[in-house]
Design an enzyme around this catalytic site. Structure first.
Site, PDB file in Angstrom:
ATOM      1  CB  SER A  85       2.037  35.316  20.507  1.00  0.00           C
ATOM      2  OG  SER A  85       1.444  35.656  21.738  1.00  0.00           O
ATOM      3  CG  ASP A 119       6.786  32.478  26.220  1.00  0.00           C
ATOM      4  OD1 ASP A 119       6.507  33.614  26.667  1.00  0.00           O
ATOM      5  OD2 ASP A 119       6.091  31.895  25.377  1.00  0.00           O
ATOM      6  CG  HIS A 121       5.904  35.599  24.059  1.00  0.00           C
ATOM      7  ND1 HIS A 121       5.326  34.346  24.074  1.00  0.00           N
ATOM      8  CD2 HIS A 121       5.026  36.406  23.397  1.00  0.00           C
ATOM      9  CE1 HIS A 121       4.154  34.383  23.463  1.00  0.00           C
ATOM     10  NE2 HIS A 121       3.946  35.618  23.043  1.00  0.00           N
TER      11      HIS A 121
END
Length: 783
Positions: A275, A370, A404
């Protein structure tokens, strides 16, 4: 056909928890945990077992079974755990016992519940929080998470009769892994070091916008042979409370700290980021030195969330966004997939990270579902930018149905939680089964990537000095030179192998191949030794340096030798496109030689075998293959002698070869199809290698086979290495079947031993070229 019955296995917390976090049943009978967490209390119909028993690392699979059920009985299995804040996570599945009353989750598919199908670890990856919007995060890696498993009668998870229970601890700090808090300059981190002395390839591990210090991924990676620095960068101790402004100097300081550690192998380190941590890793690789490889998990190709400064200047402004593009799901959660602006348009191009400046190799791991941002688009744009500037195309692995948060294996998928930057509950994307499989594969891929690019064979530096006179310590320095002695020749490729159970490294010669193949096996020291295989690759052989115990997730000791593992390595080589068939060669020293002789005797497609000071017997350990087990020859430690130097001499501790070449402990070499070369040191003090080679020759001839080639070297000890390695006269060795080490001699006279090593190396190369169809290459390194 016997009809099987259904049953459900589910996991959740019907128990209460005491002040120390231990599970208690709400009433009698009270259970007391005294040993392996597998038992059948009174009035329970089933015994629940887990392998390994008691505890295991979080990223390792466990085998869950229930015994004592009725044939075909329908059951439910429930799983539950509480996180560090007491939040309950639960899952359950319905199963059916087999005809023998056994439920084995590695063979029994789930028929309903939290998941369906054959999913041996489904009860872990399918765990869901009792309260919504919570993600399972481990903050204190020094304590385990306790998973409670319960078996209930029937397929009603709440109402079924209680049949059995077990508790299993999932740990994050492997045996021997060292945890060191780091407060060096401005750096706030924790360093995890593997159990061995090192040095190890180094990795800086960075998480996303949640802040704080997250250690669990670093602690698990350390058990795989990496020195890993879990790095905090905001909202921790005296670090900034927000990420509106970040300074690249802080991350540079962390890289330099890691590179200066004696336990870390240079010349560069790896970066691992997810991330926001992913785009930070891209920026570090693009602007800083000392970065060799970077793995980006669902990262952005642009700087996100705050301004990035470096050396007093604004390096990258944050990518713009528009909250009006937030969508709301039917559950009322925010979907922010389209919120960020395109980094390819207008002023937002200034936020684009100049990845073309990086000298690193990249691996992008992408969840195609995601919903935090467009990870696949970002990875492809990074690839285009690198290629447009003449850089190598990075590796991009995309996972359909993955969201994600791609975590280490068996972490439950987080569907939605509070987003730090958005300030409201947000969906992360992903389908649980696909996401779980992506996590298992991504974990393997990133380890292989880091081993390949960080765990390289470094040269040894030899310093030569000329001094005045004949006093080596006192003479005046007249001249000096330094030379590096390499182990990895020009163009030789090194590929870490984690295929099935096989743990190894494959070295491939320069060129297109295919090449004659060799499996290289060492003795009782354990671990993974690569130097001989890397040198052989320089001579034109595709060589697999094979570990078989005390390495990564292999057994810590080798009480017995099971040849099915080595057969798996053989199949791997034969199926490799760079290996020339139809057979391969085997090269082994000491116990490794006996393993090679056993492989040649029991397996097909072995074209040539070299035994360096092997015994030809099942010496200290039984050797087993399918239904055959060769018993150990046996020994008597009372026959240990003490040499004049005071060191121990074990040459006579093995039992006599009663029956000569027909002794039941001898390896049945007459079954081997390929030729065998015995390299023997006549002064070997580990055991009587020359006698054993002659006994093997007698057995071959007694069974109508040709006489093998035996080359004996006077004055030569046990460890016959490649040329110019110094002779090891004595060292610590593990006492046979004892939990301690002693200092013993290996034999040999230095000059004679050195000459033997040069000659033996030539004979080995010639032997393999003759029988494997190779030609010696000229790309050998400087050794």
């Amino acid at each position: 056909m016997v009809a099987s019955s259904l049953f459900v296995v589910r996991a959740f917390g019907l128990c209460r928890w005491d002040q120390k976090g231990r599970a208690r049943m709400p009433g009698p009978p009270k259970l007391r945990l005294t040993g392996p967490v597998s038992w059948a209390p009174a009035r329970m119909a089933a015994t629940v077992t887990l392998e390994p028993e008691g505890r295991s690392l979080w990223d390792e699979p466990v085998r869950i079974a229930a015994r004592g059920l009725a044939p075909g009985q329908p059951v439910t299995v429930r799983a539950s755990l509480r996180d560090e804040k007491g939040t309950l996570f639960r899952a359950h599945a319905h199963y059916c016992a087999d005809a023998a009353g056994l439920l084995d989750l590695t063979r029994a598919p789930a028929l309903g519940g939290s998941f369906v199908g054959l999913e041996p670890m489904g009860l872990l990856w399918a765990l869901e929080p009792e309260k919504p919007l919570l993600r399972l995060v481990k903050r204190d890696v020094r304590t385990p998470l306790a998973v409670e498993l319960e078996v209930l009668d029937g397929h009603e998870p709440e109402a079924g009769r209680f049949l059995g229970r077990a508790v299993h601890e999932r740990v994050f700090l492997g045996p021997g892994v060292r945890r060191e808090p780091v407060r060096a300059g401005r750096v706030r981190a924790t360093l995890f070091l593997p159990p061995e002395p090192g040095p190890f390839p180094g990795i800086v591990d960075i998480f996303g916008a949640g802040g704080g210090l997250v250690e669990y991924r670093a602690s698990l990676l350390a058990k795989k042979g990496f020195a890993v620095l879990a790095l905090a960068y905001y909202n921790y101790e005296d670090l900034p409370k927000g990420m509106e402004t970040l300074h690249l100097e802080y991350f540079e300081e962390a890289v330099n700290y890691l590179l200066k550690r004696a336990e870390v192998k240079g010349p560069g380190v790896g970066l691992l980021g997810i991330s926001k941590g992913g785009d930070l890793c891209l920026s570090m690789a693009s602007f800083l030195k000392g970065i060799t490889a970077a793995v980006i998990i669902n990262g952005s190709v642009a700087n996100v969330g705050g301004v990035l400064h470096y050396k007093g200047e604004t390096l990258l402004p944050p990518l713009g966004s528009d909250r009006n593009r937030i969508k709301v799901t039917k559950d009322g959660f925010a979907d922010i997939l389209d919120v960020l602006n395109s980094p390819l348009e207008g002023p937002d191009q200034k936020s684009l990270i100049p990845v073309e400046r990086a000298d690193s190799t990249f691996l992008f791991l992408v969840g195609q579902d995601d919903h935090n941002w467009k990870s696949e688009f970002y990875a492809n744009e990074a690839s285009k930018r690198l290629e447009a500037h003449g850089k190598d195309k990075p590796q991009i692995i995309c996972y359909p149905g993955a969201g994600h948060y791609i975590e280490p294996p068996y972490f439950p998928m987080c569907r939605a939680s509070l987003h730090t930057l958005v300030g409201s509950p947000t969906i992360w994307g992903g389908e649980p089964r696909a996401h779980a499989r992506a996590q298992v594969d991504a974990w393997k891929q990133l380890q292989t990537f880091f081993h390949k690019h960080l765990d390289v064979l470094t040269p040894l530096t030899v310093e030569l000095e000329v001094l005045d006179g004949h006093e080596p310590e006192a003479g005046r320095l007249l001249g000096r030179a330094v030379q590096e002695r390499d182990f990895l020749g020009p163009g030789v490729r090194r590929e870490p192998v984690r295929a099935g159970r096989v743990r190894a490294t494959l070295f491939l010669p320069p060129g297109t191949g295919p090449f004659p193949g060799i499996i290289d096996i060492f003795g009782t020291g354990g671990g993974l030794l690569e130097y001989r295989a890397s040198l052989l690759a320089g001579h034109g052989f595709a060589t697999l340096a094979l570990a078989y115990y005390d390495f990564e997730d292999l057994p810590k000791k080798s009480d017995s030798i099971y040849l099915d593992y080595f057969e798996e390595a053989l199949c791997y080589m034969l199926q490799h496109s760079q290996v020339k068939g139809p057979g391969i060669g085997l090269l082994g020293t000491s116990l490794g030689a006996d393993i090679c002789l056993s492989m040649a005797s029991f397996m097909k497609n072995i074209s040539a075998t070299v035994s360096i000071n092997g015994s030809g017997f099942s010496g200290n350990k039984a050797i087993c293959y399918k239904q055959t087990c060769i018993p150990s020859l046996g020994h008597d430690l009372r026959r240990t002698k003490v040499a004049f130097s005071g060191l121990l001499d074990i040459v006579d501790i093995r039992n006599d070869i009663v029956g000569g070449c027909e002794n039941p402990s001898i390896i049945p070499l007459e079954k081997a199809d390929g030729p065998i070369l015995f390299i023997v040191g006549q002064d070997d003090h580990n055991w009587r290698s020359e006698l054993y080679a002659q006994t093997a020759s007698e057995r071959l001839q007694a069974h109508g086979k040709g006489k093998p080639q035996i080359i004996s070297y006077p004055g030569t000890g046990h460890y016959i290495e490649p040329p110019y390695f110094p002779m090891c006269p004595a060292s610590l060795y593990k006492v046979v079947n004892k939990p301690f080490y002693l200092l013993g001699i290996w034999g040999g006279e230095p000059r004679a031993h050195s000459k033997a090593q040069v000659d033996a190396w030539k004979h080995i190369l010639t032997f393999f070229c003759k029988h494997l169809g190779g030609t010696q290459k000229g790309a050998s390194p400087k050794l």
